[in-house]
Design an enzyme around this catalytic site. Structure first.
Site, PDB file in Angstrom:
ATOM      1  N   SER A  56      -8.238   3.532   8.740  1.00  0.00           N
ATOM      2  CA  SER A  56      -8.852   3.560   7.411  1.00  0.00           C
ATOM      3  C   SER A  56      -8.069   2.679   6.435  1.00  0.00           C
ATOM      4  CB  SER A  56      -8.888   5.018   6.922  1.00  0.00           C
ATOM      5  OG  SER A  56      -9.223   5.082   5.577  1.00  0.00           O
ATOM      6  N   HIS A 102       0.856  -1.194   0.000  1.00  0.00           N
ATOM      7  CA  HIS A 102       0.000   0.000   0.000  1.00  0.00           C
ATOM      8  C   HIS A 102       0.888   1.238   0.000  1.00  0.00           C
ATOM      9  CE1 HIS A 102      -3.339   2.677   0.783  1.00  0.00           C
ATOM     10  NE2 HIS A 102      -2.537   3.311   1.606  1.00  0.00           N
ATOM     11  N   THR A 152      -4.306   4.577  -8.853  1.00  0.00           N
ATOM     12  CA  THR A 152      -3.961   3.407  -9.671  1.00  0.00           C
ATOM     13  C   THR A 152      -5.121   3.003 -10.582  1.00  0.00           C
ATOM     14  OG1 THR A 152      -2.411   2.673  -8.004  1.00  0.00           O
ATOM     15  CG2 THR A 152      -3.243   0.982  -9.485  1.00  0.00           C
TER      16      THR A 152
HETATM   17  N1  URA Z   1      -6.239   6.979   2.389  1.00  0.00           N
HETATM   18  C1  URA Z   1      -7.182   6.225   3.009  1.00  0.00           C
HETATM   19  O1  URA Z   1      -7.581   5.177   2.527  1.00  0.00           O
HETATM   20  N2  URA Z   1      -7.663   6.668   4.175  1.00  0.00           N
HETATM   21  C2  URA Z   1      -7.264   7.811   4.764  1.00  0.00           C
HETATM   22  O2  URA Z   1      -7.728   8.136   5.833  1.00  0.00           O
HETATM   23  C3  URA Z   1      -6.274   8.588   4.107  1.00  0.00           C
HETATM   24  C4  URA Z   1      -5.771   8.131   2.917  1.00  0.00           C
END
Ligand code: URA
Length: 442
Positions: A198, A97, A135
């Site tokens: 998140s 990620h 992406t």
């Molecule tokens: N990307 C996410 O998926 N969540 C966030 O809070 C910030 C960036």
């Protein structure tokens, strides 16, 4: 008005209401995992209204969260949806990620490359956010490419091809989608525990064995300062480890676009170059560094040099580009169809000296303004526009020397010439060189 208690939580001392929990956090006290579970569960089911969730998000934003609270928050957001289950007897399931950057096309290269090394990579990816490209938007410049696979399709393709790149579905961490929409309009996005929960809830929903995080810092990143990126990386690595996923992070520099191009079709084209053994050295270097983390942690390579050997072999012998073609075909894309790129308009330096600073966020925003990103949800994307970097940080330039090509219809390019030119600072003294991978956390 008090929200109804979650039926799963029956002990009397949990007969608390949402306002009480918000007040506990507001006053700087730590929440218990039961309080977090009760609150997030209630919000997911719709029992707790959005204004109370927004108030708790603001309390978290202002007071922060401990590692235990952040893990509990992540677990509850994960539990709001399904977690993918795999037959792990044949292979390890891994992913990367990135917190997002300008010109960051690593996912396009790394995902098929990992499949070539015998790993399975079920990548669930996102769209552009602010100045950073997405992406999925880039891949959609390949005619026909589907980024909305159903979960069964995602799982089938991961096991047959070895890799997939698609968007999140409603079944995966739905609480995050609801909460993110509130954070976006209540100025609570930039909170390390909220960002951690998140990102990690969505990644953990993939049912991974190993995860590597590319946490970016610098002018084109979400986190401008290395210290903040380090804090975010530490929080995410701790959550991953506490949930049984081997997680490491690289802190990487985003003070200039990654590679030569930023945009959509141009980034696919550049990824194809890297997948074919060429391309810009920084894209290859970061792909190898992130890939090596996954190969070593999953046991596919005994140590980093062996991981580099495997990864470079597949980039240089045609396997990686063949696997990318296979993934594109499996997702309905026509790799050989033309990917239009808008004509170049050069921006020249007005000063002589060294390129000492590049306002990378400004370049990313320019791509968005040219139509390469969205200013609001639902905006259409022009996949043909972008920028092409003709200099790098630290290069020496003369007056009139080209700095960057704006790839856009001529009228739009002329409109942005001044602003894009100002993104480059040219000074008398040579700046300190940048280091692409600044630190590893694991
Ligand atoms: N990307 C996410 O998926 N969540 C966030 O809070 C910030 C960036």
């Amino acid at each position: 008005m008090p929200a109804s208690p979650c039926p799963r939580i029956t002990k009397s001392y949990f007969v608390v209401n949402a306002a009480h929990i918000i007040a506990v956090k507001r006053d700087g006290h730590e929440l218990t995992s039961q309080q977090i579970a009760w609150f997030i569960g209630g919000f997911s089911r719709g029992d707790i209204p959005h204004y109370q969730m927004s108030a708790l998000a603001m309390a978290i934003y202002l007071q922060g969260m401990s590692a235990a609270e952040t893990t509990a928050l992540t677990m509850e957001m994960l539990a709001s949806g399904v977690t993918l289950r795999w037959d792990k007897s044949a292979a390890s399931y891994v992913d990367k990620h990135s917190t997002g950057g300008v010109g960051d096309k690593i996912s396009l290269v790394l995902t098929p490359l990992l499949a070539c090394c015998g790993l399975r990579a079920p990548m669930i990816s996102g769209r552009g956010l602010g100045a950073t490209g997405g992406t999925l938007d880039k891949l959609e410049s390949i005619p026909g490419f589907r980024t909305n696979l159903r979960l069964e399709e995602l799982q089938r393709q991961t096991d047959s091809v070895g890799c997939v790149i698609t968007g999140a579905t409603d079944e995966l961490a739905p609480a995050d989608r609801k909460l993110y929409a509130l954070r976006d309009v209540t100025a609570t996005v930039a909170s390390i525990p909220l960002i951690t929960a998140s990102i990690m809830s969505k990644k953990l929903a993939e049912g991974l064995d190993v995860l590597v995080l590319d946490v970016k810092f610098g002018s084109g990143a979400f986190m401008k300062r290395l210290e903040d990126a380090r804090q975010l990386a530490n929080a995410m690595v701790a959550v991953g480890a506490s949930m049984g996923v081997k997680t490491s992070a690289l802190l990487t520099d985003m003070n200039q676009p990654l590679g030569r191009f930023a945009g959509n079709a141009v980034e696919v084209n550049e990824s194809v170059e890297v997948l074919s053994g060429g391309g810009p050295p920084d894209v290859r270097e970061l792909t190898l560094a992130l890939g090596a983390e996954l190969l070593v942690s999953s046991g596919m390579a005994s140590a980093t040099p062996e991981a580099y050997r495997q990864l470079t072999k597949h980039l240089d012998n045609g396997d990686a580009i063949a696997k990318f073609r296979e993934m594109v075909r499996a997702q309905g894309g026509d790799f050989d169809a033309a990917r239009n790129v808008a004509p170049p308009q050069v921006v020249k330096s007005r000063n002589a000296g060294y390129v000492s600073h590049i306002d990378t966020e400004q370049l990313g925003m320019a791509v968005v303004e040219l139509g390469g990103g969205r200013k609001k949800v639902g905006d259409a994307i022009d996949h043909s526009v972008g920028v092409e970097m003709l200099v790098r940080h630290g290069d020496r330039v003369c007056i009139g020397e080209p700095l960057v090509n704006i790839l856009a219809p001529p009228q739009a390019a002329r409109q942005w010439e001044e602003i894009i030119g100002k993104a480059f600072t040219v000074s008398d003294s040579r700046p300190e060189p940048l280091s692409l991978v600044a630190e590893r956390i694991g």
